[in-house]
Design a protein around this motif. Structure first.
Motif, PDB file in Angstrom:
ATOM      1  N   THR A   1       0.836  -1.206   0.000  1.00  0.00           N
ATOM      2  CA  THR A   1       0.000   0.000   0.000  1.00  0.00           C
ATOM      3  C   THR A   1       0.866   1.250   0.000  1.00  0.00           C
ATOM      4  OG1 THR A   1      -1.742  -1.161   1.218  1.00  0.00           O
ATOM      5  CG2 THR A   1      -1.809   1.246   1.233  1.00  0.00           C
ATOM      6  N   MET A   2       1.874   1.273   0.856  1.00  0.00           N
ATOM      7  CA  MET A   2       2.760   2.439   0.936  1.00  0.00           C
ATOM      8  C   MET A   2       3.545   2.632  -0.352  1.00  0.00           C
ATOM      9  SD  MET A   2       4.197   2.082   4.832  1.00  0.00           S
ATOM     10  CE  MET A   2       3.109   2.152   6.266  1.00  0.00           C
ATOM     11  N   ALA A   3       3.911   1.551  -1.016  1.00  0.00           N
ATOM     12  CA  ALA A   3       4.603   1.662  -2.296  1.00  0.00           C
ATOM     13  C   ALA A   3       3.699   2.327  -3.329  1.00  0.00           C
ATOM     14  CB  ALA A   3       5.053   0.292  -2.783  1.00  0.00           C
ATOM     15  N   GLY A   4       2.411   1.962  -3.331  1.00  0.00           N
ATOM     16  CA  GLY A   4       1.461   2.583  -4.232  1.00  0.00           C
ATOM     17  C   GLY A   4       1.290   4.071  -3.949  1.00  0.00           C
ATOM     18  N   LEU A   5       1.262   4.438  -2.671  1.00  0.00           N
ATOM     19  CA  LEU A   5       1.148   5.850  -2.298  1.00  0.00           C
ATOM     20  C   LEU A   5       2.396   6.629  -2.721  1.00  0.00           C
ATOM     21  CD1 LEU A   5      -0.412   5.468   1.272  1.00  0.00           C
ATOM     22  CD2 LEU A   5      -1.564   6.280  -0.801  1.00  0.00           C
ATOM     23  N   ALA A   6       3.551   5.994  -2.635  1.00  0.00           N
ATOM     24  CA  ALA A   6       4.792   6.667  -3.047  1.00  0.00           C
ATOM     25  C   ALA A   6       4.776   6.959  -4.546  1.00  0.00           C
ATOM     26  CB  ALA A   6       6.000   5.808  -2.675  1.00  0.00           C
ATOM     27  N   ARG A   7       4.192   6.061  -5.324  1.00  0.00           N
ATOM     28  CA  ARG A   7       4.111   6.307  -6.771  1.00  0.00           C
ATOM     29  C   ARG A   7       3.233   7.520  -7.061  1.00  0.00           C
ATOM     30  NH1 ARG A   7       4.145   0.562  -6.839  1.00  0.00           N
ATOM     31  NH2 ARG A   7       1.858   0.447  -6.824  1.00  0.00           N
TER      32      ARG A   7
ATOM     33  N   GLU B   1      19.874 -10.698  -5.568  1.00  0.00           N
ATOM     34  CA  GLU B   1      18.622 -10.462  -6.280  1.00  0.00           C
ATOM     35  C   GLU B   1      17.431 -10.926  -5.448  1.00  0.00           C
ATOM     36  OE1 GLU B   1      16.661  -9.376 -10.140  1.00  0.00           O
ATOM     37  OE2 GLU B   1      17.936  -8.599  -8.566  1.00  0.00           O
ATOM     38  N   THR B   2      17.619 -11.976  -4.660  1.00  0.00           N
ATOM     39  CA  THR B   2      16.552 -12.430  -3.759  1.00  0.00           C
ATOM     40  C   THR B   2      16.302 -11.403  -2.666  1.00  0.00           C
ATOM     41  OG1 THR B   2      17.153 -14.741  -4.164  1.00  0.00           O
ATOM     42  CG2 THR B   2      15.797 -14.280  -2.221  1.00  0.00           C
ATOM     43  N   PHE B   3      17.363 -10.892  -2.066  1.00  0.00           N
ATOM     44  CA  PHE B   3      17.204  -9.846  -1.050  1.00  0.00           C
ATOM     45  C   PHE B   3      16.521  -8.611  -1.635  1.00  0.00           C
ATOM     46  CE2 PHE B   3      20.684 -11.773   1.659  1.00  0.00           C
ATOM     47  CZ  PHE B   3      19.883 -11.939   2.775  1.00  0.00           C
ATOM     48  N   ARG B   4      16.772  -8.338  -2.916  1.00  0.00           N
ATOM     49  CA  ARG B   4      16.143  -7.180  -3.552  1.00  0.00           C
ATOM     50  C   ARG B   4      14.632  -7.394  -3.696  1.00  0.00           C
ATOM     51  NH1 ARG B   4      14.243  -5.341  -8.365  1.00  0.00           N
ATOM     52  NH2 ARG B   4      14.626  -7.332  -9.436  1.00  0.00           N
ATOM     53  N   LEU B   5      14.230  -8.484  -4.316  1.00  0.00           N
ATOM     54  CA  LEU B   5      12.808  -8.716  -4.587  1.00  0.00           C
ATOM     55  C   LEU B   5      12.034  -9.180  -3.364  1.00  0.00           C
ATOM     56  CD1 LEU B   5      12.663 -10.430  -8.104  1.00  0.00           C
ATOM     57  CD2 LEU B   5      11.635  -8.257  -7.431  1.00  0.00           C
ATOM     58  N   HIS B   6      12.705  -9.863  -2.453  1.00  0.00           N
ATOM     59  CA  HIS B   6      12.021 -10.458  -1.296  1.00  0.00           C
ATOM     60  C   HIS B   6      12.781 -10.142  -0.008  1.00  0.00           C
ATOM     61  CE1 HIS B   6       9.825 -12.650  -4.394  1.00  0.00           C
ATOM     62  NE2 HIS B   6      10.984 -13.090  -4.865  1.00  0.00           N
ATOM     63  N   PRO B   7      12.876  -8.884   0.372  1.00  0.00           N
ATOM     64  CA  PRO B   7      13.614  -8.529   1.598  1.00  0.00           C
ATOM     65  C   PRO B   7      12.979  -9.169   2.817  1.00  0.00           C
ATOM     66  CG  PRO B   7      12.275  -6.681   0.864  1.00  0.00           C
ATOM     67  CD  PRO B   7      12.212  -7.703  -0.227  1.00  0.00           C
TER      68      PRO B   7
ATOM     69  N   ASN C   1      10.591   1.889   3.509  1.00  0.00           N
ATOM     70  CA  ASN C   1       9.957   0.827   2.726  1.00  0.00           C
ATOM     71  C   ASN C   1      11.022   0.138   1.876  1.00  0.00           C
ATOM     72  OD1 ASN C   1       8.304  -0.850   1.225  1.00  0.00           O
ATOM     73  ND2 ASN C   1       6.700   0.679   0.981  1.00  0.00           N
ATOM     74  N   VAL C   2      11.696  -0.812   2.494  1.00  0.00           N
ATOM     75  CA  VAL C   2      12.776  -1.547   1.841  1.00  0.00           C
ATOM     76  C   VAL C   2      12.262  -2.252   0.586  1.00  0.00           C
ATOM     77  CG1 VAL C   2      14.480  -3.384   2.173  1.00  0.00           C
ATOM     78  CG2 VAL C   2      13.914  -1.853   4.065  1.00  0.00           C
ATOM     79  N   TRP C   3      11.068  -2.783   0.666  1.00  0.00           N
ATOM     80  CA  TRP C   3      10.439  -3.501  -0.450  1.00  0.00           C
ATOM     81  C   TRP C   3      10.234  -2.568  -1.639  1.00  0.00           C
ATOM     82  CZ3 TRP C   3       5.804  -3.340  -3.184  1.00  0.00           C
ATOM     83  CH2 TRP C   3       5.375  -4.508  -3.819  1.00  0.00           C
ATOM     84  N   ALA C   4       9.725  -1.360  -1.392  1.00  0.00           N
ATOM     85  CA  ALA C   4       9.458  -0.406  -2.472  1.00  0.00           C
ATOM     86  C   ALA C   4      10.746   0.125  -3.087  1.00  0.00           C
ATOM     87  CB  ALA C   4       8.612   0.756  -1.945  1.00  0.00           C
ATOM     88  N   ILE C   5      11.754   0.387  -2.265  1.00  0.00           N
ATOM     89  CA  ILE C   5      13.025   0.910  -2.757  1.00  0.00           C
ATOM     90  C   ILE C   5      13.646  -0.038  -3.777  1.00  0.00           C
ATOM     91  CG2 ILE C   5      15.420   1.349  -2.069  1.00  0.00           C
ATOM     92  CD1 ILE C   5      14.311   2.521   0.544  1.00  0.00           C
ATOM     93  N   ALA C   6      13.586  -1.325  -3.479  1.00  0.00           N
ATOM     94  CA  ALA C   6      14.212  -2.326  -4.339  1.00  0.00           C
ATOM     95  C   ALA C   6      13.400  -2.626  -5.599  1.00  0.00           C
ATOM     96  CB  ALA C   6      14.445  -3.617  -3.554  1.00  0.00           C
ATOM     97  N   ARG C   7      12.222  -2.030  -5.719  1.00  0.00           N
ATOM     98  CA  ARG C   7      11.396  -2.202  -6.922  1.00  0.00           C
ATOM     99  C   ARG C   7      11.140  -0.862  -7.620  1.00  0.00           C
ATOM    100  NH1 ARG C   7       7.622  -7.081  -6.405  1.00  0.00           N
ATOM    101  NH2 ARG C   7       8.703  -8.448  -4.958  1.00  0.00           N
ATOM    102  N   ASP C   8      11.927   0.147  -7.288  1.00  0.00           N
ATOM    103  CA  ASP C   8      11.758   1.482  -7.845  1.00  0.00           C
ATOM    104  C   ASP C   8      12.213   1.489  -9.309  1.00  0.00           C
ATOM    105  OD1 ASP C   8      11.804   4.149  -8.532  1.00  0.00           O
ATOM    106  OD2 ASP C   8      12.811   4.815  -6.699  1.00  0.00           O
ATOM    107  N   PRO C   9      11.295   1.737 -10.267  1.00  0.00           N
ATOM    108  CA  PRO C   9      11.689   1.714 -11.686  1.00  0.00           C
ATOM    109  C   PRO C   9      12.662   2.818 -12.058  1.00  0.00           C
ATOM    110  CG  PRO C   9       9.431   2.519 -11.431  1.00  0.00           C
ATOM    111  CD  PRO C   9       9.861   2.012 -10.085  1.00  0.00           C
TER     112      PRO C   9
ATOM    113  N   ASP D   1      13.690  -3.030 -15.403  1.00  0.00           N
ATOM    114  CA  ASP D   1      12.839  -4.219 -15.263  1.00  0.00           C
ATOM    115  C   ASP D   1      12.794  -4.672 -13.805  1.00  0.00           C
ATOM    116  OD1 ASP D   1      12.409  -4.400 -18.101  1.00  0.00           O
ATOM    117  OD2 ASP D   1      14.420  -5.264 -18.263  1.00  0.00           O
ATOM    118  N   PRO D   2      12.281  -3.839 -12.918  1.00  0.00           N
ATOM    119  CA  PRO D   2      12.401  -4.104 -11.475  1.00  0.00           C
ATOM    120  C   PRO D   2      11.695  -5.373 -11.004  1.00  0.00           C
ATOM    121  CG  PRO D   2      10.876  -2.292 -11.883  1.00  0.00           C
ATOM    122  CD  PRO D   2      11.554  -2.581 -13.182  1.00  0.00           C
ATOM    123  N   LEU D   3      10.680  -5.844 -11.708  1.00  0.00           N
ATOM    124  CA  LEU D   3       9.958  -7.038 -11.273  1.00  0.00           C
ATOM    125  C   LEU D   3      10.573  -8.323 -11.823  1.00  0.00           C
ATOM    126  CD1 LEU D   3       6.245  -5.827 -11.530  1.00  0.00           C
ATOM    127  CD2 LEU D   3       7.857  -5.627  -9.625  1.00  0.00           C
ATOM    128  N   GLU D   4      11.580  -8.212 -12.653  1.00  0.00           N
ATOM    129  CA  GLU D   4      12.230  -9.382 -13.236  1.00  0.00           C
ATOM    130  C   GLU D   4      13.324  -9.911 -12.314  1.00  0.00           C
ATOM    131  OE1 GLU D   4      15.108 -10.523 -17.053  1.00  0.00           O
ATOM    132  OE2 GLU D   4      13.923  -8.668 -17.069  1.00  0.00           O
TER     133      GLU D   4
END
Length: 515
Positions: free
Chosen positions: A53-59, A363-369, A399-407, A412-415
């Motif tokens: 939710t917080m990642a969506g608000l940051a966008r 890469e695992t720590f990035r996508l799945h902290p 938001n460690v999760w959002a930072i690591a998926r920041d486009p 290709d942050p979700l790859e």
């Protein structure tokens, strides 16, 4: 009458002058954020997975947002640059923890390293753990313990592959990883194993695993009473009651462990060291205070929770991604075969010569902290971040999760693409030890996880060994791409559906005998 009028006029003028002088010359400007509900603020908007939710608000609002959670000001950092401002530039102002129900009811009223107030006592307790269990020297001294437990895990999985082949459904990978991490940690800290091989342990071991999972789930909850204190006594979510019950169970378990150790002499484990320090004048640290029984239990609590659940869940995410990406799995196995061969298991010294395996873990720590939202920080004083006013007492979430998926930071942050971390790759320079804010699974600054070196080594070692020892496929012929990757939110990022996989041994037969 005239005298009364003069007095009233004077009071009014004095009041107006006071109000005028106390107004800031420039109005305070909070970071942007969504409008909240009356009284509750933005609490109802967080949903079951607040990090998402917080990642969506940051966008929508930007990398620094403001939320009103009940009566509490909260700010969320969702970009590397913003996180660096809080955890590096203004680290001294944000190294405290806000009071919360989890710390009060499940962490001995905030006496654990994770939740203790920043200050001399916190530094003393952290120093004890680091010196006697988590320093590079101490970690190396227990290398043989981790080697034996990983070897036992491989042997136990091989036995289960036969049963799973007969019954279908594959091997419950997460269960074996939890057993391995728990036994490695408890052998170092208590001098004994808690689980039998394969997870079919005694009642005490089963309770331990259940307690850790329940505690981490509850610790990640946004408790209404933390943000609206006047409603705390109601416990409308029922969370406080659950916290008290699991805390009572854990405390009883730790009491038994400590009592048993007090009867034993000349043991060379962490708890024995703590008990000796407890009897020494000034043994509790540089602040001169004696180590107490409650502090000993709080230290053990930190180790058992943070030292088992996070490592096991991260390794499980890594293996799930490799099953879903067979070409990446084959590349990792080719590297392992060239470095280790097929006539023995991986050893810890091998890890430094496995750059692709290390990239898989990054890469695992990035996508799945392991901790998607950092443990909350609290502002000691007012400060200004990016031109915005941050009031004292504000709660900070990174938001460690959002930072690591920041486009804006990641192509290709979700790859799932470990190659981005290899030499010549766009993120070859990035490490996960808290200095590069693009990936900070262990946090950063003064409150960085004390067990970072042990956790990273354990995740690398378990993952490398299982990738090397077995070929992997989805259970019951399931298309690997259809493996469920849904998250279950808590203090640690668990898989909503545990990983099950079909495993086939790929090394020489003698390798699978437990050492």
């Amino acid at each position: 009458m005239s005298t009364l009028l003069i007095i009233l006029t004077t009071l009014i003028l004095t009041t107006l002058l006071y109000l005028l002088l106390r107004q800031p010359t420039k109005p305070s400007r909070l970071p942007p954020g969504p409008k909240g509900w009356p009284v509750l603020g933005n609490l109802p908007q967080l949903g079951p997975k607040p990090h998402q939710t917080m990642a969506g608000l940051a966008r929508k609002y930007g990398p620094l947002i403001h939320l009103k959670l009940g009566s509490v000001h909260a700010v969320v950092a969702s970009s590397p640059a913003t996180a660096s401002l809080f955890l590096k530039t203004h680290d001294a102002n944000f190294c405290n923890r806000p009071p919360n129900a989890g710390a009060k009811h499940m962490a001995y009223d905030g006496q654990s390293i994770a939740f203790a107030p920043y200050g001399p006592r916190w530094r003393a307790l952290r120093k004890i753990s680091t010196s006697h269990l988590l320093s590079p020297k101490a970690i190396d001294e227990f290398r043989h313990v981790r080697g034996e437990e990983v070897s036992r895990m491989v042997a136990a999985i091989l036995k289960q592959t036969v049963r799973s082949a007969e019954g279908g459904g594959g091997v419950d990978v997460g269960k074996h990883l939890n057993v391995c991490t728990a036994n490695a940690m408890t052998r170092a800290s208590l001098g004994r194993r808690l689980f039998a091989d394969g997870g079919e342990g005694d009642r005490e071991a089963t309770e331990f695993k259940e307690m850790v999972v329940e505690l981490t789930t509850l610790a990640g909850a946004f408790v209404l009473g933390d943000f609206i204190p006047s409603l705390g006594w109601l416990d409308p979510q029922g969370v406080i009651g659950k916290m008290k019950r699991v805390a009572k169970r854990f405390d009883g378990f730790l009491d038994r462990i400590v009592a048993e150790h007090k009867e034993k002499k000349e043991k060379d484990d962490f708890l024995s060291v703590l008990l000796k320090l407890r009897e020494e004048e000034g043994g509790g640290g540089d602040d001169g205070e004696r180590l107490t029984d409650v502090e000993i239990k709080a230290l053990l609590l930190d180790l058992f929770v943070a030292g088992t659940d996070t490592s096991a869940s991260t390794a499980e995410w890594a293996l799930a991604e490799l099953v879903r990406h067979p070409s990446i799995l084959r590349r990792a196995q080719q590297e392992l075969d060239s470095v280790v061969g097929r006539d023995r298991l991986v050893s810890e010294p091998d890890l430094a010569r496995l750059p692709f395996l290390q990239a898989v873990i990054k890469e695992t720590f990035r996508l799945h902290p392991s901790t998607p939202l950092s443990l909350p920080h609290m502002a000691t004083d007012d400060c200004e971040i990016n031109g915005y006013h941050i009031p004292s007492g504000s709660t900070l979430f990174v938001n460690v999760w959002a930072i690591a998926r920041d486009p804006d930071v990641w192509a290709d942050p979700l790859e799932f693409n470990p190659a981005r971390f290899l030499s010549g790759g766009p993120k070859a320079h990035v490490d996960v030890r808290g200095n590069d804010f693009e990936v900070i699974p262990f946090g950063s600054g003064r409150r960085i996880c004390a067990g970072i070196n042990l956790g990273l080594r354990m995740v690398q070692f378990m993952t490398a060994t299982l990738v090397h020892a077995f070929d992997w496929a989805g259970p019951d012929g399931l298309d690997p791409e259809k493996i469920d990757m849904e998250e279950a939110y808590g203090l640690t990022l668990q898989r909503a559906v545990p990983l099950r996989a079909r495993l086939t041994p790929r090394l020489a037969s003698h390798v699978y005998r437990a050492s």
